[in-house]
Design a protein around this motif. Structure first.
Motif, PDB file in Angstrom:
ATOM      1  N   ALA A 179      15.206  36.884  17.177  1.00  0.00           N
ATOM      2  CA  ALA A 179      14.498  37.617  18.213  1.00  0.00           C
ATOM      3  C   ALA A 179      13.034  37.203  18.160  1.00  0.00           C
ATOM      4  O   ALA A 179      12.344  37.482  17.186  1.00  0.00           O
ATOM      5  CB  ALA A 179      14.645  39.122  18.008  1.00  0.00           C
ATOM      6  N   GLY A 180      12.588  36.479  19.188  1.00  0.00           N
ATOM      7  CA  GLY A 180      11.198  36.054  19.220  1.00  0.00           C
ATOM      8  C   GLY A 180      10.306  37.181  19.684  1.00  0.00           C
ATOM      9  O   GLY A 180      10.799  38.210  20.122  1.00  0.00           O
ATOM     10  N   PRO A 181       9.026  37.092  19.607  1.00  0.00           N
ATOM     11  CA  PRO A 181       8.250  35.933  19.184  1.00  0.00           C
ATOM     12  C   PRO A 181       8.056  35.845  17.676  1.00  0.00           C
ATOM     13  O   PRO A 181       7.547  34.857  17.187  1.00  0.00           O
ATOM     14  CB  PRO A 181       6.907  36.134  19.883  1.00  0.00           C
ATOM     15  CG  PRO A 181       6.757  37.618  19.967  1.00  0.00           C
ATOM     16  CD  PRO A 181       8.177  38.155  20.138  1.00  0.00           C
ATOM     17  N   ARG A 182       8.482  36.857  16.923  1.00  0.00           N
ATOM     18  CA  ARG A 182       8.288  36.800  15.460  1.00  0.00           C
ATOM     19  C   ARG A 182       9.439  36.093  14.760  1.00  0.00           C
ATOM     20  O   ARG A 182       9.360  35.818  13.586  1.00  0.00           O
ATOM     21  CB  ARG A 182       8.113  38.206  14.900  1.00  0.00           C
ATOM     22  CG  ARG A 182       6.812  38.831  15.390  1.00  0.00           C
ATOM     23  CD  ARG A 182       6.535  40.188  14.818  1.00  0.00           C
ATOM     24  NE  ARG A 182       6.633  40.188  13.381  1.00  0.00           N
ATOM     25  CZ  ARG A 182       7.020  41.236  12.668  1.00  0.00           C
ATOM     26  NH1 ARG A 182       7.338  42.355  13.286  1.00  0.00           N
ATOM     27  NH2 ARG A 182       7.089  41.179  11.367  1.00  0.00           N
ATOM     28  N   TRP A 183      10.549  35.820  15.468  1.00  0.00           N
ATOM     29  CA  TRP A 183      11.707  35.106  14.946  1.00  0.00           C
ATOM     30  C   TRP A 183      12.291  35.786  13.717  1.00  0.00           C
ATOM     31  O   TRP A 183      12.426  35.203  12.650  1.00  0.00           O
ATOM     32  CB  TRP A 183      11.394  33.625  14.706  1.00  0.00           C
ATOM     33  CG  TRP A 183      11.175  32.959  16.015  1.00  0.00           C
ATOM     34  CD1 TRP A 183       9.968  32.751  16.615  1.00  0.00           C
ATOM     35  CD2 TRP A 183      12.163  32.519  16.923  1.00  0.00           C
ATOM     36  NE1 TRP A 183      10.154  32.180  17.854  1.00  0.00           N
ATOM     37  CE2 TRP A 183      11.504  32.021  18.066  1.00  0.00           C
ATOM     38  CE3 TRP A 183      13.549  32.487  16.900  1.00  0.00           C
ATOM     39  CZ2 TRP A 183      12.180  31.513  19.163  1.00  0.00           C
ATOM     40  CZ3 TRP A 183      14.215  31.964  17.996  1.00  0.00           C
ATOM     41  CH2 TRP A 183      13.529  31.481  19.107  1.00  0.00           C
TER      42      TRP A 183
ATOM     43  N   PHE B 276      18.337  28.487  21.198  1.00  0.00           N
ATOM     44  CA  PHE B 276      17.084  28.878  20.552  1.00  0.00           C
ATOM     45  C   PHE B 276      15.971  27.858  20.782  1.00  0.00           C
ATOM     46  O   PHE B 276      14.795  28.175  20.641  1.00  0.00           O
ATOM     47  CB  PHE B 276      17.252  29.011  19.033  1.00  0.00           C
ATOM     48  CG  PHE B 276      18.153  30.120  18.614  1.00  0.00           C
ATOM     49  CD1 PHE B 276      18.147  31.344  19.243  1.00  0.00           C
ATOM     50  CD2 PHE B 276      19.013  29.943  17.548  1.00  0.00           C
ATOM     51  CE1 PHE B 276      18.978  32.366  18.843  1.00  0.00           C
ATOM     52  CE2 PHE B 276      19.855  30.958  17.130  1.00  0.00           C
ATOM     53  CZ  PHE B 276      19.825  32.165  17.784  1.00  0.00           C
ATOM     54  N   LEU B 277      16.319  26.635  21.123  1.00  0.00           N
ATOM     55  CA  LEU B 277      15.346  25.549  21.166  1.00  0.00           C
ATOM     56  C   LEU B 277      14.213  25.795  22.158  1.00  0.00           C
ATOM     57  O   LEU B 277      13.039  25.714  21.796  1.00  0.00           O
ATOM     58  CB  LEU B 277      16.056  24.234  21.486  1.00  0.00           C
ATOM     59  CG  LEU B 277      15.193  22.988  21.478  1.00  0.00           C
ATOM     60  CD1 LEU B 277      14.595  22.774  20.097  1.00  0.00           C
ATOM     61  CD2 LEU B 277      16.025  21.784  21.889  1.00  0.00           C
ATOM     62  N   ARG B 278      14.531  26.111  23.386  1.00  0.00           N
ATOM     63  CA  ARG B 278      13.488  26.287  24.408  1.00  0.00           C
ATOM     64  C   ARG B 278      12.544  27.450  24.080  1.00  0.00           C
ATOM     65  O   ARG B 278      11.315  27.280  24.124  1.00  0.00           O
ATOM     66  CB  ARG B 278      14.111  26.467  25.781  1.00  0.00           C
ATOM     67  CG  ARG B 278      13.073  26.524  26.881  1.00  0.00           C
ATOM     68  CD  ARG B 278      13.678  26.474  28.228  1.00  0.00           C
ATOM     69  NE  ARG B 278      14.137  25.101  28.453  1.00  0.00           N
ATOM     70  CZ  ARG B 278      14.870  24.727  29.472  1.00  0.00           C
ATOM     71  NH1 ARG B 278      15.232  25.599  30.372  1.00  0.00           N
ATOM     72  NH2 ARG B 278      15.247  23.478  29.608  1.00  0.00           N
ATOM     73  N   PRO B 279      13.056  28.658  23.716  1.00  0.00           N
ATOM     74  CA  PRO B 279      12.124  29.730  23.349  1.00  0.00           C
ATOM     75  C   PRO B 279      11.301  29.396  22.097  1.00  0.00           C
ATOM     76  O   PRO B 279      10.138  29.773  22.003  1.00  0.00           O
ATOM     77  CB  PRO B 279      13.021  30.936  23.090  1.00  0.00           C
ATOM     78  CG  PRO B 279      14.325  30.621  23.717  1.00  0.00           C
ATOM     79  CD  PRO B 279      14.433  29.151  23.791  1.00  0.00           C
ATOM     80  N   ALA B 280      11.887  28.662  21.156  1.00  0.00           N
ATOM     81  CA  ALA B 280      11.139  28.299  19.941  1.00  0.00           C
ATOM     82  C   ALA B 280       9.986  27.363  20.276  1.00  0.00           C
ATOM     83  O   ALA B 280       8.873  27.538  19.774  1.00  0.00           O
ATOM     84  CB  ALA B 280      12.078  27.648  18.923  1.00  0.00           C
ATOM     85  N   ILE B 281      10.238  26.388  21.126  1.00  0.00           N
ATOM     86  CA  ILE B 281       9.166  25.471  21.532  1.00  0.00           C
ATOM     87  C   ILE B 281       8.065  26.244  22.250  1.00  0.00           C
ATOM     88  O   ILE B 281       6.878  26.034  21.998  1.00  0.00           O
ATOM     89  CB  ILE B 281       9.728  24.344  22.420  1.00  0.00           C
ATOM     90  CG1 ILE B 281      10.608  23.414  21.580  1.00  0.00           C
ATOM     91  CG2 ILE B 281       8.608  23.569  23.094  1.00  0.00           C
ATOM     92  CD1 ILE B 281      11.376  22.400  22.391  1.00  0.00           C
ATOM     93  N   ARG B 282       8.446  27.155  23.133  1.00  0.00           N
ATOM     94  CA  ARG B 282       7.451  27.956  23.864  1.00  0.00           C
ATOM     95  C   ARG B 282       6.609  28.775  22.888  1.00  0.00           C
ATOM     96  O   ARG B 282       5.381  28.837  23.006  1.00  0.00           O
ATOM     97  CB  ARG B 282       8.164  28.877  24.852  1.00  0.00           C
ATOM     98  CG  ARG B 282       7.209  29.688  25.700  1.00  0.00           C
ATOM     99  CD  ARG B 282       7.905  30.731  26.535  1.00  0.00           C
ATOM    100  NE  ARG B 282       8.563  31.706  25.646  1.00  0.00           N
ATOM    101  CZ  ARG B 282       9.843  32.050  25.703  1.00  0.00           C
ATOM    102  NH1 ARG B 282      10.633  31.543  26.619  1.00  0.00           N
ATOM    103  NH2 ARG B 282      10.343  32.938  24.875  1.00  0.00           N
ATOM    104  N   ASP B 283       7.256  29.418  21.903  1.00  0.00           N
ATOM    105  CA  ASP B 283       6.506  30.241  20.944  1.00  0.00           C
ATOM    106  C   ASP B 283       5.614  29.394  20.048  1.00  0.00           C
ATOM    107  O   ASP B 283       4.515  29.800  19.703  1.00  0.00           O
ATOM    108  CB  ASP B 283       7.473  31.069  20.102  1.00  0.00           C
ATOM    109  CG  ASP B 283       8.131  32.183  20.906  1.00  0.00           C
ATOM    110  OD1 ASP B 283       7.651  32.481  22.019  1.00  0.00           O
ATOM    111  OD2 ASP B 283       9.106  32.753  20.412  1.00  0.00           O
ATOM    112  N   LEU B 284       6.084  28.222  19.657  1.00  0.00           N
ATOM    113  CA  LEU B 284       5.276  27.367  18.785  1.00  0.00           C
ATOM    114  C   LEU B 284       4.059  26.802  19.516  1.00  0.00           C
ATOM    115  O   LEU B 284       3.024  26.581  18.901  1.00  0.00           O
ATOM    116  CB  LEU B 284       6.118  26.231  18.220  1.00  0.00           C
ATOM    117  CG  LEU B 284       7.105  26.638  17.138  1.00  0.00           C
ATOM    118  CD1 LEU B 284       8.027  25.477  16.798  1.00  0.00           C
ATOM    119  CD2 LEU B 284       6.383  27.121  15.894  1.00  0.00           C
ATOM    120  N   ARG B 285       4.168  26.578  20.801  1.00  0.00           N
ATOM    121  CA  ARG B 285       3.008  26.090  21.566  1.00  0.00           C
ATOM    122  C   ARG B 285       1.884  27.117  21.587  1.00  0.00           C
ATOM    123  O   ARG B 285       0.711  26.758  21.638  1.00  0.00           O
ATOM    124  CB  ARG B 285       3.413  25.802  23.004  1.00  0.00           C
ATOM    125  CG  ARG B 285       4.121  24.517  23.179  1.00  0.00           C
ATOM    126  CD  ARG B 285       4.359  24.263  24.635  1.00  0.00           C
ATOM    127  NE  ARG B 285       5.185  23.090  24.824  1.00  0.00           N
ATOM    128  CZ  ARG B 285       5.779  22.771  25.945  1.00  0.00           C
ATOM    129  NH1 ARG B 285       5.672  23.562  27.001  1.00  0.00           N
ATOM    130  NH2 ARG B 285       6.495  21.687  26.026  1.00  0.00           N
TER     131      ARG B 285
END
Length: 65
Positions: free
Chosen positions: A16-20, A54-63
């Motif tokens: 669960a993002g943004p804290r993963w 998970f890939l797309r939300p993870a990239i968005r959060d890491l940016r």
């Protein structure tokens, strides 16, 4: 028919993002349940599909960091 509950467990223990954090137990993702799952070809397929989601939300959060 599969005897292991792998995919069901994966649905409960997802990020669960943004804290993963794991939605089921609040541990950092991947939580301690993931390494304990018995690995077979069916579970590998489920993992690939799950991590693709998970890939797309993870990239968005890491940016944003």
């Amino acid at each position: 028919m599969r005897s292991t509950p792998g995919p069901l467990v994966l649905e409960l223990h997802c990020a669960a993002g943004p804290r993963w954090l794991c939605e089921a137990d609040g541990e950092p993702f991947p939580c301690s349940v993931w390494p304990a799952l018995p690995m077979d070809d069916h579970l590998r397929g489920a993992l690939l599909a799950g991590f693709t989601l998970f890939l797309r939300p993870a990239i968005r959060d890491l940016r944003g960091r």
